[in-house]
Write an enzyme that holds these catalytic residues in place. Sequence first.
Site, PDB file in Angstrom:
ATOM      1  N   SER A  49     -23.634  -3.485  11.971  1.00  0.00           N
ATOM      2  CA  SER A  49     -24.440  -4.550  11.409  1.00  0.00           C
ATOM      3  C   SER A  49     -24.832  -4.222   9.970  1.00  0.00           C
ATOM      4  O   SER A  49     -24.881  -3.044   9.604  1.00  0.00           O
ATOM      5  CB  SER A  49     -25.697  -4.679  12.280  1.00  0.00           C
ATOM      6  OG  SER A  49     -26.153  -5.990  12.297  1.00  0.00           O
ATOM      7  N   CYS A  69     -52.276   1.226  13.047  1.00  0.00           N
ATOM      8  CA  CYS A  69     -52.881   2.543  12.973  1.00  0.00           C
ATOM      9  C   CYS A  69     -51.823   3.624  12.863  1.00  0.00           C
ATOM     10  O   CYS A  69     -51.718   4.490  13.723  1.00  0.00           O
ATOM     11  CB  CYS A  69     -53.739   2.733  14.217  1.00  0.00           C
ATOM     12  SG  CYS A  69     -55.060   3.865  13.892  1.00  0.00           S
ATOM     13  N   GLU A  70     -50.972   3.539  11.840  1.00  0.00           N
ATOM     14  CA  GLU A  70     -49.910   4.531  11.611  1.00  0.00           C
ATOM     15  C   GLU A  70     -49.620   4.565  10.128  1.00  0.00           C
ATOM     16  O   GLU A  70     -49.471   3.505   9.515  1.00  0.00           O
ATOM     17  CB  GLU A  70     -48.597   4.090  12.293  1.00  0.00           C
ATOM     18  CG  GLU A  70     -48.630   4.247  13.764  1.00  0.00           C
ATOM     19  CD  GLU A  70     -47.243   4.370  14.383  1.00  0.00           C
ATOM     20  OE1 GLU A  70     -46.304   4.836  13.728  1.00  0.00           O
ATOM     21  OE2 GLU A  70     -47.147   3.997  15.552  1.00  0.00           O
ATOM     22  N   ARG A  99     -38.384  -3.332  11.195  1.00  0.00           N
ATOM     23  CA  ARG A  99     -37.160  -2.800  10.599  1.00  0.00           C
ATOM     24  C   ARG A  99     -37.382  -1.646   9.611  1.00  0.00           C
ATOM     25  O   ARG A  99     -36.621  -0.687   9.622  1.00  0.00           O
ATOM     26  CB  ARG A  99     -36.340  -3.925   9.954  1.00  0.00           C
ATOM     27  CG  ARG A  99     -35.894  -5.000  10.970  1.00  0.00           C
ATOM     28  CD  ARG A  99     -34.827  -5.925  10.439  1.00  0.00           C
ATOM     29  NE  ARG A  99     -33.567  -5.249  10.250  1.00  0.00           N
ATOM     30  CZ  ARG A  99     -33.112  -4.795   9.114  1.00  0.00           C
ATOM     31  NH1 ARG A  99     -33.785  -5.016   8.005  1.00  0.00           N
ATOM     32  NH2 ARG A  99     -31.972  -4.158   9.059  1.00  0.00           N
ATOM     33  N   TYR A 153     -33.975 -10.345  13.168  1.00  0.00           N
ATOM     34  CA  TYR A 153     -34.476  -9.100  13.744  1.00  0.00           C
ATOM     35  C   TYR A 153     -35.909  -8.762  13.319  1.00  0.00           C
ATOM     36  O   TYR A 153     -36.264  -7.589  13.258  1.00  0.00           O
ATOM     37  CB  TYR A 153     -33.523  -7.933  13.432  1.00  0.00           C
ATOM     38  CG  TYR A 153     -32.095  -8.184  13.862  1.00  0.00           C
ATOM     39  CD1 TYR A 153     -31.764  -8.248  15.210  1.00  0.00           C
ATOM     40  CD2 TYR A 153     -31.081  -8.405  12.927  1.00  0.00           C
ATOM     41  CE1 TYR A 153     -30.460  -8.493  15.616  1.00  0.00           C
ATOM     42  CE2 TYR A 153     -29.773  -8.660  13.322  1.00  0.00           C
ATOM     43  CZ  TYR A 153     -29.471  -8.705  14.670  1.00  0.00           C
ATOM     44  OH  TYR A 153     -28.176  -8.952  15.061  1.00  0.00           O
ATOM     45  N   TYR A 160     -35.352   1.475  10.887  1.00  0.00           N
ATOM     46  CA  TYR A 160     -34.092   1.770  10.182  1.00  0.00           C
ATOM     47  C   TYR A 160     -34.293   2.229   8.740  1.00  0.00           C
ATOM     48  O   TYR A 160     -33.325   2.331   7.999  1.00  0.00           O
ATOM     49  CB  TYR A 160     -33.186   0.522  10.152  1.00  0.00           C
ATOM     50  CG  TYR A 160     -33.110  -0.229  11.455  1.00  0.00           C
ATOM     51  CD1 TYR A 160     -32.549   0.358  12.585  1.00  0.00           C
ATOM     52  CD2 TYR A 160     -33.604  -1.523  11.556  1.00  0.00           C
ATOM     53  CE1 TYR A 160     -32.486  -0.331  13.778  1.00  0.00           C
ATOM     54  CE2 TYR A 160     -33.540  -2.225  12.753  1.00  0.00           C
ATOM     55  CZ  TYR A 160     -32.983  -1.613  13.868  1.00  0.00           C
ATOM     56  OH  TYR A 160     -32.918  -2.297  15.051  1.00  0.00           O
TER      57      TYR A 160
HETATM   58  N1  LLP Z   1     -22.141  -9.302  18.116  1.00  0.00           N
HETATM   59  C1  LLP Z   1     -22.498  -8.187  18.791  1.00  0.00           C
HETATM   60  C2  LLP Z   1     -21.725  -7.763  19.938  1.00  0.00           C
HETATM   61  C3  LLP Z   1     -23.621  -7.456  18.364  1.00  0.00           C
HETATM   62  O1  LLP Z   1     -23.969  -6.358  19.021  1.00  0.00           O
HETATM   63  C4  LLP Z   1     -24.360  -7.900  17.249  1.00  0.00           C
HETATM   64  C5  LLP Z   1     -25.534  -7.176  16.795  1.00  0.00           C
HETATM   65  C6  LLP Z   1     -23.948  -9.070  16.591  1.00  0.00           C
HETATM   66  C7  LLP Z   1     -22.825  -9.748  17.062  1.00  0.00           C
HETATM   67  C8  LLP Z   1     -24.675  -9.639  15.416  1.00  0.00           C
HETATM   68  O2  LLP Z   1     -24.721  -8.765  14.331  1.00  0.00           O
HETATM   69  P1  LLP Z   1     -25.285  -9.320  12.920  1.00  0.00           P
HETATM   70  O3  LLP Z   1     -24.297 -10.333  12.420  1.00  0.00           O
HETATM   71  O4  LLP Z   1     -26.608  -9.925  13.156  1.00  0.00           O
HETATM   72  O5  LLP Z   1     -25.353  -8.110  12.055  1.00  0.00           O
HETATM   73  N2  LLP Z   1     -31.764  -4.765  14.990  1.00  0.00           N
HETATM   74  C9  LLP Z   1     -30.797  -4.311  14.007  1.00  0.00           C
HETATM   75  C10 LLP Z   1     -29.456  -4.950  14.211  1.00  0.00           C
HETATM   76  C11 LLP Z   1     -28.919  -4.755  15.594  1.00  0.00           C
HETATM   77  C12 LLP Z   1     -27.619  -5.447  15.760  1.00  0.00           C
HETATM   78  C13 LLP Z   1     -27.232  -5.490  17.180  1.00  0.00           C
HETATM   79  N3  LLP Z   1     -26.014  -6.174  17.419  1.00  0.00           N
HETATM   80  C14 LLP Z   1     -31.324  -4.615  12.618  1.00  0.00           C
HETATM   81  O6  LLP Z   1     -32.405  -5.172  12.512  1.00  0.00           O
HETATM   82  O7  LLP Z   1     -30.706  -4.283  11.624  1.00  0.00           O
END
Ligand code: LLP
Length: 478
Positions: A246, A401-402, A370, A431, A374
């Site tokens: 991603s 509180c961090e 995020r 996200y 990350y």
């Molecule tokens: N398809 C699959 C199988 C996935 O696992 C994901 C994301 C996507 C599509 C969509 O990816 P995107 O186009 O949104 O990058 N929470 C993390 C990102 C986790 C992504 C999980 N899978 C963040 O905030 O960066």
Amino acid sequence: MSRTAPASPLAPEWLGVPEDLDALDPRIWPPAFRRDDHGVLTVGGIPVPELAERYGTPSYIYSEDTFRARAREFRTAFTEAFARIGAEVSVYYAGKSFLTTEVVRWVREEGLNVDTASGGELAVALRGGMEPERIALHGNNKSAAEITRALDHGLGRIVVDSLAEIELVAHLARTLGVVAPVMVRVTPGVHASTHEFIATAHEDQKFGLSLAVPQDGGDSPAMQAVAACTVDPDLELRGIHCHIGSQIFDADGFGVAAERVLAFMAGAGARLGTALPELDLGGGYGIAYTEADTPRPAREIAEALAERVASAAGRLGIAVPHLSIEPGRAISGPAACTLYTVGTLKTVEVEPGLRRRYVSVDGGMSDNARPVLYGADYTAVLADRRAGGGPVLSRVVGKHCESGDIVVRDVYLPEDLAPGDVLAVPATGAYCWALSSNYNWIPRPPVVAVRAAGARPAARLIVRGETEEDLFARDLGA
Ligand code: LLP
């Protein structure tokens, strides 16, 4: 870099000193976000102070027009690029990035399908009115209940993630007397250059079936999976799926993954005597959170990829398969900003003569995890008025509180910033709400959608903010 002020040695190298603190960088702010003649930030034509007054802060403000435009952009770019090589494309919006029933309606109306990652997301997609055949279900550990729900509703596809799951899906399909449409998720061994936790196609992680042939010979797990699906009359194998990670800018990773999966598809086709009609390359298209990010337009990525897919298929002597993609962040991310109200201000002397101003706001890691999860960088602007004074290196922090509760690690904000001002943090559409929590018993903020196109600008709540009563409703003590 600035002609107006020197950069602070405490700032990261990529962060330029803005010449104009009111400027909205067009790479980060889509056109629906602009300043009016008084210097006030507007979303779809509605001034931020009005939104903050009506919905409170923190609040997520989505531009519906931007979301829809991004969805259309991806659909059109990929459809056109692949039409030139004689292939069709399906775009699955990755609901994990941001999903509500209203969003399902937007996605559906824009001609996209939806990719869900749990029974909960599946329930939202169905309740939002998406046709079941346009829904996909993902997950490395789907429960029997989730799979049954998918089969009961006649979902378009279940993306199977392991050999055990193939057996489970087949068993449940047989019990229900249906044939399950499946895609096999493989790991093509591409290590995308992104944060380790969001890179998903290298070998040493939990998702998918490896393309690598074991040391002691025999079939790769991916080949075993394809063979198992092919022989089972309860399964209909649609094709192969992969997702390399991603927030990826470099289209090369998608190209390499496509080539590897196509080679596998050619091998599997020859070996098992069946052509696999579809290739799903997942999502992962990056967006600009700060000036350091350089995403490529969807059209460029699509054209580069189409060229690579066409020549790889030609080399391998197979037909170009139906292509699917699953963008999430690239559609929802740029569509929203988060509004916060400024509270406490404090300036610290980090080293002799070097100062950093801490700007505390009324949200934080509970509405945007995020930065903490990350190390993600964001930016922010003063939203409810024009800037006064010069740029001051600031760190926007939350109220949790961090000490790690950072919203924007490094940003130049105006000298005259004061308690009560409203800050807007862009690119929080993906996200952020999806990962929000009640840490410190803080109710989750509302989600507002603004629509300007066609009619008079209108804002409406699409998810109301939580109240203390909502939280107490689940606390069954005393
Ligand atoms: N398809 C699959 C199988 C996935 O696992 C994901 C994301 C996507 C599509 C969509 O990816 P995107 O186009 O949104 O990058 N929470 C993390 C990102 C986790 C992504 C999980 N899978 C963040 O905030 O960066």
